[in-house]
Design an enzyme around this catalytic site. Structure first.
Site, PDB file in Angstrom:
ATOM      1  N   GLU A   8      -6.440  -0.059  -6.105  1.00 59.26           N
ATOM      2  CA  GLU A   8      -7.437   0.873  -5.575  1.00 59.26           C
ATOM      3  C   GLU A   8      -6.963   2.297  -5.822  1.00 59.26           C
ATOM      4  O   GLU A   8      -5.766   2.588  -5.759  1.00 59.26           O
ATOM      5  CB  GLU A   8      -7.633   0.682  -4.066  1.00 59.26           C
ATOM      6  CG  GLU A   8      -7.951  -0.731  -3.632  1.00 59.26           C
ATOM      7  CD  GLU A   8      -6.707  -1.526  -3.289  1.00 59.26           C
ATOM      8  OE1 GLU A   8      -5.627  -0.923  -3.089  1.00 59.26           O
ATOM      9  OE2 GLU A   8      -6.815  -2.763  -3.247  1.00 59.26           O
TER      10      GLU A   8
ATOM     11  N   HIS B 246       0.832  -1.205   0.000  1.00 58.33           N
ATOM     12  CA  HIS B 246       0.000   0.000   0.000  1.00 58.33           C
ATOM     13  C   HIS B 246       0.863   1.250   0.000  1.00 58.33           C
ATOM     14  O   HIS B 246       1.974   1.242   0.540  1.00 58.33           O
ATOM     15  CB  HIS B 246      -0.902   0.025   1.241  1.00 58.33           C
ATOM     16  CG  HIS B 246      -2.238  -0.603   1.032  1.00 58.33           C
ATOM     17  ND1 HIS B 246      -3.415   0.073   1.213  1.00 58.33           N
ATOM     18  CD2 HIS B 246      -2.575  -1.861   0.647  1.00 58.33           C
ATOM     19  CE1 HIS B 246      -4.439  -0.739   0.966  1.00 58.33           C
ATOM     20  NE2 HIS B 246      -3.954  -1.918   0.619  1.00 58.33           N
TER      21      HIS B 246
END
Length: 319
Positions: free
Chosen positions: A106, A38
């Site tokens: 995302e 991430h």
């Protein structure tokens, strides 16, 4: 019987903590490691987001377990030619014990350079082209590529493992599962859904590993464990496509009121009921998974590893 591994959360913990958790996981009897990739955590309460490739380098020196990213998006924030170099070096450092888990990503992590966040079908096109580029680079040959989404010119990886890095593809719906079966070396999904496993197997995934993960919270006080999950990981209970399209942790925090503690209590494994933990993981075995990764939410990592070492893993290994 599936193999059980530990899922390291880069959203919740810094590099030193992740390395220590990996050591405890190996000592507890977990057989492999997953690690999230991430740029941002999902919310500020989680509060961390180290660069995964640096952490993998440390893991290669700290433990002997295989490692896989879960998952890397090799399409927007980082060009697939660069991801290929990072993955190949990781595989060399881990003596071939590395798999690259990839997905369509995302907006939370991928929009940070100001690029347009594409719709899902374009993201899948980009992912397939990225996988093709990385596979060519893993051969060690010089690669030039002029495709729909990417250009590569005179790129060659000089540091490569003896065998190409396996690429497993994450999928949470029929289209992504079909892509995984067609072009992946394995299939990643977070739900013990036998129908998705069957679709993957029939779509070209026969004989390839199916890999899943479960987030839970061990604790002697179930109410406190529920509160911990609610505070740190309410985002996993949000419906629809919000997880793919919201651009920042603050946007996820705005939706926190949609998730109640009662929802967490009903849907998440919380507490120290051995049968509840075993049953949740057995569901993956029953659905046909080959490998299952477990993540402990919250600070009581040592208590979790002791609990799994003495009570949960022995039962799973006997089932």
């Amino acid at each position: 019987m599936p193999e059980y591994g530990y899922f390291l959360s880069c959203e919740e913990f810094g590099p030193a903590e992740l390395v220590e958790q990996a050591r405890m996981a190996e000592q507890a009897g977990f057989r492999s490691l997953w690690i999230s990739d991430h740029y941002h955590p999902w919310n500020d309460t989680q509060g961390q987001s180290p660069f995964v490739w640096s952490v993998i380098g440390a893991l290669s020196e700290a433990v002997s377990l295989p490692v896989e990213t879960a998952v890397t998006c090799p399409t927007v924030r980082i060009h697939p030619a660069v991801v290929a170099q990072a993955a190949a070096t990781s595989a060399v450092m881990l003596n071939g014990r590395f798999r690259l888990g990839v997905g369509t990503g995302e907006a939370l992590n991928e929009h940070i350079l100001g690029h347009v966040w594409p719709p899902a079908h374009i993201r899948m096109e980009m992912l397939e082209e990225a996988v093709q580029i990385m596979r060519r680079l893993f051969t060690g040959e010089e690669v030039s590529h002029h495709g729909t989404h990417y250009t590569v010119e005179n790129a060659r990886l000089y540091t490569i493992p003896d065998e190409p890095v396996p690429i497993d593809i994450s999928g949470f719906g029929p289209a992504a599962t079909q892509l995984a079966g067609r072009v992946g070396d394995g299939y990643i999904t977070m739900m013990p859904d036998a129908s998705m496993v069957e679709q993957f197997r029939k779509g070209g995934g026969g004989g390839k590993p199916v890999i899943g993960g479960a987030k839970l919270c061990y604790g002697t006080d179930r109410d406190e464990a529920v509160r911990t999950v609610h505070q740190r990981w309410f985002n996993q209970f949000l419906p629809g496509e919000m997880g793919q399209i919201l651009p920042s942790p603050s946007h996820f925090e705005q939706l926190a009121p949609l998730v109640t503690e009662e929802m967490v209590r009903e849907k998440a494994v919380c507490g120290d009921d051995v049968d509840e933990h075993v049953s949740a993981l057995q569901a993956f075995a029953d659905a046909g998974f080959d490998r299952v990764y477990v993540n402990q939410i919250g600070p009581d990592q040592r208590g979790f590893f002791d609990f799994y070492r003495t009570k949960v893993l022995p039962q799973l290994q006997q089932s």
